[in-house]
Every structure is written in C-alpha cells, then in structure tokens.
Design an enzyme around this catalytic site. Structure first.
Site, mmCIF file in Angstrom:
data_model
loop_
_atom_site.group_PDB
_atom_site.id
_atom_site.type_symbol
_atom_site.label_atom_id
_atom_site.label_comp_id
_atom_site.label_asym_id
_atom_site.label_seq_id
_atom_site.Cartn_x
_atom_site.Cartn_y
_atom_site.Cartn_z
ATOM 1 N N SER A 1 -26.097 -41.724 7.129
ATOM 2 C CA SER A 1 -26.910 -41.987 5.937
ATOM 3 C C SER A 1 -26.987 -40.766 5.023
ATOM 4 C CB SER A 1 -28.312 -42.447 6.337
ATOM 5 O OG SER A 1 -28.874 -41.544 7.266
ATOM 6 N N TYR B 1 -16.495 -6.522 9.953
ATOM 7 C CA TYR B 1 -16.868 -6.837 11.326
ATOM 8 C C TYR B 1 -15.927 -7.868 11.942
ATOM 9 C CZ TYR B 1 -19.685 -8.924 15.060
ATOM 10 O OH TYR B 1 -20.118 -9.432 16.244
ATOM 11 N N ASP C 1 -26.714 -9.761 7.465
ATOM 12 C CA ASP C 1 -25.309 -9.981 7.830
ATOM 13 C C ASP C 1 -24.832 -11.372 7.424
ATOM 14 O OD1 ASP C 1 -25.246 -7.511 9.090
ATOM 15 O OD2 ASP C 1 -25.414 -8.337 11.125
#
Ligand SMILES: [Zn+2]
Length: 215
Positions: A70, A209, A115
């Site tokens: 939905s 990173y 981050d």
C-alpha cells in the site's frame, strides 16, 4: 532484484524495525523504469523472490500475482523524482516514529550520526496515504539534504540509498540513533557537534572509510 528485495525484508525483522506486515523494502531494477517491492499484506516469513511484485515508476503493477504494498505510490514517487536512488525502505520503527510523532528532527549529537546522516535527521510533512503526497513530502525533504532518512510527521521512517541494502542500513542506523538520542535526552541535554566537525566526520566516512565509493 526480486531475491535481493525479498531477502532484505528479513533484516527489518532481525533488527526489530517492524511488526506484523507494516514495513517494506523496494529496489530499482537497474537500467529499467521498474522497481521490485513487497506484496501487500503478505507476512515476512512468506516472502520469496517469486511473490515479489514489479511496478513501473507510476506505481502500476507490471508483474506479480499479488497487489503491491500500500506504500507503493510513495516508493514510485521517490524513484521518479530522484534518479540516483536505487532502494527505498519504510518502517514504523519505535524510537524513530516516536520522534516523528512529536514532529521533531533528531539532532546530530553522535559521531555515528554525523558519519551516516551528515547532520540532523529531518522531519517531513504530515501526509495521508492514498495519493502522491507522502512521496512528494519525502522528495521535498530529502532532495538536497545529506540525510538518507526522513521522519514523516505522525507516521514513521522512509530511507533511501544507492541500492536497497544501503536504504536498509539507513533505516537500521536511524532507529539506532533515535533510541540513543532519546535515552540521552532522559539523562539531560545532549551536546551538539559543531558544523565543521560534522562536515569532517561525514566527508571521511562517506569518502575514505572502509571500501565504499562516494554516494
Ligand atoms: Zn507507514
């Protein structure tokens, strides 16, 4: 993509983000104006690659024996308006939805938030299901915003990513920081992180990173 999307629903259960059938994952079919989404009302342990539903970017059913979720119109709107998005997740996860019920953005007071979200997690407008208004509210809030998650007021979380797995990660991290910042609020006043530090953390995490490439 059917297998990926079916499998990722188990992560919503594993991380405690959903009850009953109230949550869904979708993924854009690479190179096509199509996306795969959860069928409506089918329980998580019955989801298979075969019973996933394929829709076009207007949310029309293209392939599948079940009706689509939905929330399909909202997912379709995001894929139409944000071509860089390859995955969308919706949950009513408890702590994030508690912030949504108050219409309050989650302030960036944790390095992990800087981050992943690059700042606060914003609130989107109150919108009723049934037309494009939820999707438009998501797009208006997230376009040009670093956060891959939005708290739709009085409702719950929508998250986006370059693929469905990234959108699931954003939904998991959103609930995690919503919980921690809530607990911190009970203890006193969380300390803000300065904008320059948020920028440095975000840039490092998104671009340096680990093994990931920039979004
Ligand atoms: Zn919902």
């Amino acid at each position: 993509m059917r297998a990926t999307v079916a499998g990722l629903h188990a992560e919503l259960v594993n991380y405690g983000l959903v009850v009953w059938t109230a949550g869904n994952v979708s993924g854009r079919v690479p190179g096509e104006d199509l996306f795969v989404i959860k069928p409506s009302g089918v329980s998580y342990d019955e989801l298979t690659p075969e019973n996933m539903v394929v829709c076009d970017l207007d949310g029309n059913l293209v392939e599948g024996a079940h009706a689509p979720s939905s929330d399909t119109a909202a997912h379709a709107c995001v894929y139409r308006e944000m071509p860089e998005v390859g995955g969308v997740v919706h949950t009513h996860s408890t702590y994030a939805s508690a912030w949504a019920a108050r219409g309050e953005p989650i302030p960036c007071v944790l390095t992990a938030m800087a981050d992943e979200f690059g700042g606060e997690i914003p609130v989107g407008p109150f919108a009723l299901i049934g037309d494009d208004s939820i999707g438009q509210g998501i797009v208006q809030t997230l376009k040009g915003h670093r956060s891959p998650a939005v708290l739709m007021q009085n409702h719950g979380v929508f998250s986006i990513g370059k693929d469905p797995k990234a959108a699931v990660k954003a939904a998991v991290m959103c609930e995690d920081v919503a919980r921690t910042v809530h607990v911190s609020r009970q203890l006193g006043t969380p300390l803000p992180i300065g904008p320059a530090h948020i920028d440095r953390l975000y840039d490092r995490y998104q671009n340096v990173y680990g093994q990931r490439s920039p979004r």
